[in-house]
Design an enzyme around this catalytic site. Structure first.
Site, PDB file in Angstrom:
ATOM      1  N   GLU A  20       3.265   0.379   3.389  1.00 59.09           N
ATOM      2  CA  GLU A  20       2.783  -0.162   4.157  1.00 59.09           C
ATOM      3  C   GLU A  20       2.798  -2.064   2.800  1.00 59.09           C
ATOM      4  OE1 GLU A  20      -0.601   2.145   6.382  1.00 59.09           O
ATOM      5  OE2 GLU A  20      -1.684   1.372   4.575  1.00 59.09           O
TER       6      GLU A  20
ATOM      7  N   HIS B 235       0.935  -1.143   0.235  1.00 58.83           N
ATOM      8  CA  HIS B 235      -0.083   0.032  -0.083  1.00 58.83           C
ATOM      9  C   HIS B 235       0.893   1.495   0.002  1.00 58.83           C
ATOM     10  CE1 HIS B 235      -2.956   2.411   1.797  1.00 58.83           C
ATOM     11  NE2 HIS B 235      -3.558   2.726   0.597  1.00 58.83           N
TER      12      HIS B 235
HETATM   13  N1  3HC Z   1       5.332  13.815  -8.172  1.00 56.53           N
HETATM   14  C1  3HC Z   1       6.722  14.083  -8.433  1.00 56.53           C
HETATM   15  N2  3HC Z   1       7.095  15.497  -7.184  1.00 56.53           N
HETATM   16  C2  3HC Z   1       6.416  16.158  -6.729  1.00 56.53           C
HETATM   17  C3  3HC Z   1       5.322  15.718  -7.199  1.00 56.53           C
HETATM   18  C4  3HC Z   1       4.726  14.424  -7.325  1.00 56.53           C
HETATM   19  N3  3HC Z   1       3.248  14.166  -8.416  1.00 56.53           N
HETATM   20  N4  3HC Z   1       3.669  15.864  -6.165  1.00 56.53           N
HETATM   21  C5  3HC Z   1       4.828  17.322  -5.402  1.00 56.53           C
HETATM   22  N5  3HC Z   1       5.881  17.195  -5.865  1.00 56.53           N
HETATM   23  C6  3HC Z   1       7.383  17.246  -5.759  1.00 56.53           C
HETATM   24  C7  3HC Z   1       7.438  18.860  -5.951  1.00 56.53           C
HETATM   25  O1  3HC Z   1       8.416  19.011  -7.251  1.00 56.53           O
HETATM   26  C8  3HC Z   1       8.377  19.798  -4.650  1.00 56.53           C
HETATM   27  O2  3HC Z   1       9.499  19.564  -5.050  1.00 56.53           O
HETATM   28  P1  3HC Z   1      10.861  20.417  -4.094  1.00 56.53           P
HETATM   29  O3  3HC Z   1      11.050  20.083  -3.328  1.00 56.53           O
HETATM   30  O4  3HC Z   1      11.329  20.211  -5.117  1.00 56.53           O
HETATM   31  O5  3HC Z   1      10.298  21.580  -4.388  1.00 56.53           O
HETATM   32  C9  3HC Z   1       7.878  19.017  -3.655  1.00 56.53           C
HETATM   33  O6  3HC Z   1       7.437  17.620  -4.090  1.00 56.53           O
HETATM   34  C10 3HC Z   1       7.168  19.742  -2.655  1.00 56.53           C
HETATM   35  O7  3HC Z   1       5.783  19.971  -3.693  1.00 56.53           O
HETATM   36  P2  3HC Z   1       5.069  21.523  -3.177  1.00 56.53           P
HETATM   37  O8  3HC Z   1       5.892  22.885  -3.212  1.00 56.53           O
HETATM   38  O9  3HC Z   1       4.450  21.065  -4.226  1.00 56.53           O
HETATM   39  O10 3HC Z   1       4.033  21.144  -2.243  1.00 56.53           O
HETATM   40  P3  3HC Z   1       3.644  21.089  -1.004  1.00 56.53           P
HETATM   41  O11 3HC Z   1       5.339  21.196  -0.183  1.00 56.53           O
HETATM   42  O12 3HC Z   1       2.175  21.714  -0.074  1.00 56.53           O
HETATM   43  O13 3HC Z   1       4.185  19.208  -0.478  1.00 56.53           O
HETATM   44  C11 3HC Z   1       3.094  17.117  -0.864  1.00 56.53           C
HETATM   45  C12 3HC Z   1       2.595  18.352  -1.154  1.00 56.53           C
HETATM   46  C13 3HC Z   1       4.239  16.394  -0.746  1.00 56.53           C
HETATM   47  C14 3HC Z   1       1.422  16.662  -1.714  1.00 56.53           C
HETATM   48  C15 3HC Z   1       2.553  18.104   0.655  1.00 56.53           C
HETATM   49  O14 3HC Z   1       1.199  18.347   0.469  1.00 56.53           O
HETATM   50  C16 3HC Z   1       2.482  16.416   1.075  1.00 56.53           C
HETATM   51  O15 3HC Z   1       2.704  15.510   1.510  1.00 56.53           O
HETATM   52  N6  3HC Z   1       0.881  16.516   1.556  1.00 56.53           N
HETATM   53  C17 3HC Z   1      -0.236  15.150   2.731  1.00 56.53           C
HETATM   54  C18 3HC Z   1       0.446  14.237   1.865  1.00 56.53           C
HETATM   55  C19 3HC Z   1      -0.478  12.484   2.328  1.00 56.53           C
HETATM   56  O16 3HC Z   1      -0.808  13.118   3.007  1.00 56.53           O
HETATM   57  N7  3HC Z   1      -0.600  11.807   1.405  1.00 56.53           N
HETATM   58  C20 3HC Z   1      -1.284  10.295   1.947  1.00 56.53           C
HETATM   59  C21 3HC Z   1      -2.697  10.734   0.740  1.00 56.53           C
HETATM   60  S1  3HC Z   1      -3.568   9.113   1.963  1.00 56.53           S
HETATM   61  C22 3HC Z   1      -2.914   8.022   0.870  1.00 56.53           C
HETATM   62  O17 3HC Z   1      -3.223   8.155  -0.056  1.00 56.53           O
HETATM   63  C23 3HC Z   1      -3.555   6.733   1.047  1.00 56.53           C
HETATM   64  C24 3HC Z   1      -4.845   6.233  -0.266  1.00 56.53           C
HETATM   65  O18 3HC Z   1      -4.450   4.840   0.386  1.00 56.53           O
HETATM   66  C25 3HC Z   1      -6.110   7.328  -0.326  1.00 56.53           C
END
Ligand code: 3HC
Length: 296
Positions: free
Chosen positions: A160, A148
């Site tokens: 996971e 996961h």
């Molecule tokens: N691919 C590659 N790189 C990515 C990306 C992607 N899709 N999305 C973000 N990044 C990179 C960016 O390029 C950036 O790189 P940098 O540090 O070199 O600039 C870095 O990640 C940070 O991105 P942003 O600056 O655009 O934005 P944030 O700092 O706000 O980070 C985030 C975005 C990583 C999504 C952060 O907000 C985060 O960790 N959010 C929580 C996400 C979370 O909880 N996910 C789990 C959800 S539950 C799940 O998935 C389970 C499922 O079963 C439902």
């Protein structure tokens, strides 16, 4: 020690499947993504290319030539296919990341069980269904488990690894070693609803929506509170919009059906309303918040 996983087949090229395929290719695996039509393949390819550029930019900040080589080499290891049976005939690991529908997953795994090599491990990236239920149609439960991932897969560091009672030690060790080869930190969890992260995260989102429904605070203030008061990278409403309100509702509904007495899993009228109105979050341009077109 059994041979490491080299060839990987990812079934489903949506957000999760594409992310898994990308990270596997980035880390030297030969990957085939299976989809149902050309349109879905194109979408997956575009998503992977965009995300790869972001990863390359980060890894090779001041070295554009190296960044370009990294992208090119990663893409050379990535293949696509519309032929499910053909795509598993020479693979070490199948990761299923299709829609959360048990019948469809059963159909898929029973189709490939007789075609995939004997040593091939089957894994599901399901976030809410039982691995045991999914594995029930196969004759290789000792070579079956859950893997996961989290969205966005290239960024989130956790994997996971889920064992069912039949999962052999060898299978478990291979899955864990593969997770590490991908650069992820692995944790192990039994086949329980939501495993670790979603079992804690989904009720948090649900409680936040209930808080909003009661009028205790605004969505913006609840988000600010959790970001500054608990250091969460996203507030619960930002995260709900990011994950998709349909997904959160689907997970909650499934758990509610299974455990009707658990208060935390009970339906939430505001969430139901948003889903009925098509306000699914980032992907539809509106959820708890409104987004500009093209926002990622
Ligand atoms: N691919 C590659 N790189 C990515 C990306 C992607 N899709 N999305 C973000 N990044 C990179 C960016 O390029 C950036 O790189 P940098 O540090 O070199 O600039 C870095 O990640 C940070 O991105 P942003 O600056 O655009 O934005 P944030 O700092 O706000 O980070 C985030 C975005 C990583 C999504 C952060 O907000 C985060 O960790 N959010 C929580 C996400 C979370 O909880 N996910 C789990 C959800 S539950 C799940 O998935 C389970 C499922 O079963 C439902």
């Amino acid at each position: 020690m059994a041979a490491a996983i080299k060839n990987v087949t990812v079934i489903g090229g949506g957000l999760m499947g594409s992310g898994i395929a990308q990270v596997a290719a980035q880390t030297g695996h030969r990957v085939t993504v299976v989809e149902v039509n050309e349109n879905a393949i194109e979408k997956a390819k575009n998503g992977i290319q965009n995300s790869l550029q972001r990863v390359a930019k980060k890894l090779y900040k001041d070295k554009p030539a190296d960044a370009e080589t990294f992208v090119k080499e990663t893409l050379s290891r990535l293949h696509t296919s519309l032929d499910l049976k053909d795509a598993v005939k020479d693979t070490d690991l199948v990761v299923e990341a299709i829609v959360e529908n048990l019948d469809l997953k059963h159909k898929l795994f029973s189709t490939i069980d007789s075609v995939a090599p004997n040593h091939t491990i089957f894994a599901s990236n399901t976030s809410s269904l039982s691995i045991q239920d999914i594995a029930s149609v196969t004759k290789r439960k000792d070579r079956f488990g859950g893997l996961h991932f989290f969205n966005p897969v290239p960024v989130m560091k956790l994997l996971e690894v889920i064992r069912i009672p039949e999962t052999s030690d060898e299978t478990y060790e291979k899955m864990t070693a593969w997770g590490k080869a991908l650069g992820k930190t692995t944790i192990t969890c039994k086949d329980t609803p939501g495993f670790v992260v979603n079992r804690l995260l989904v009720p948090l989102l649900a409680e936040a929506v209930r808080m909003l429904e009661r009028g205790d605070a605004t969505a913006r203030d609840i988000d600010t509170a959790m970001k500054l008061g608990a250091s969460h990278p996203m507030g619960p409403f930002e995260l709900a919009d990011y994950v998709g309100n349909d997904t959160t509702k689907f997970i909650l509904d499934g758990w509610h059906q299974k455990y009707p007495d658990v208060e935390l899993f009970k339906p939430i009228p505001l969430l139901t309303k948003l889903v009925e109105e098509g306000k699914l979050g980032l992907k539809t341009g509106e959820g708890f918040y409104k987004y500009d077109k093209g926002t990622k």
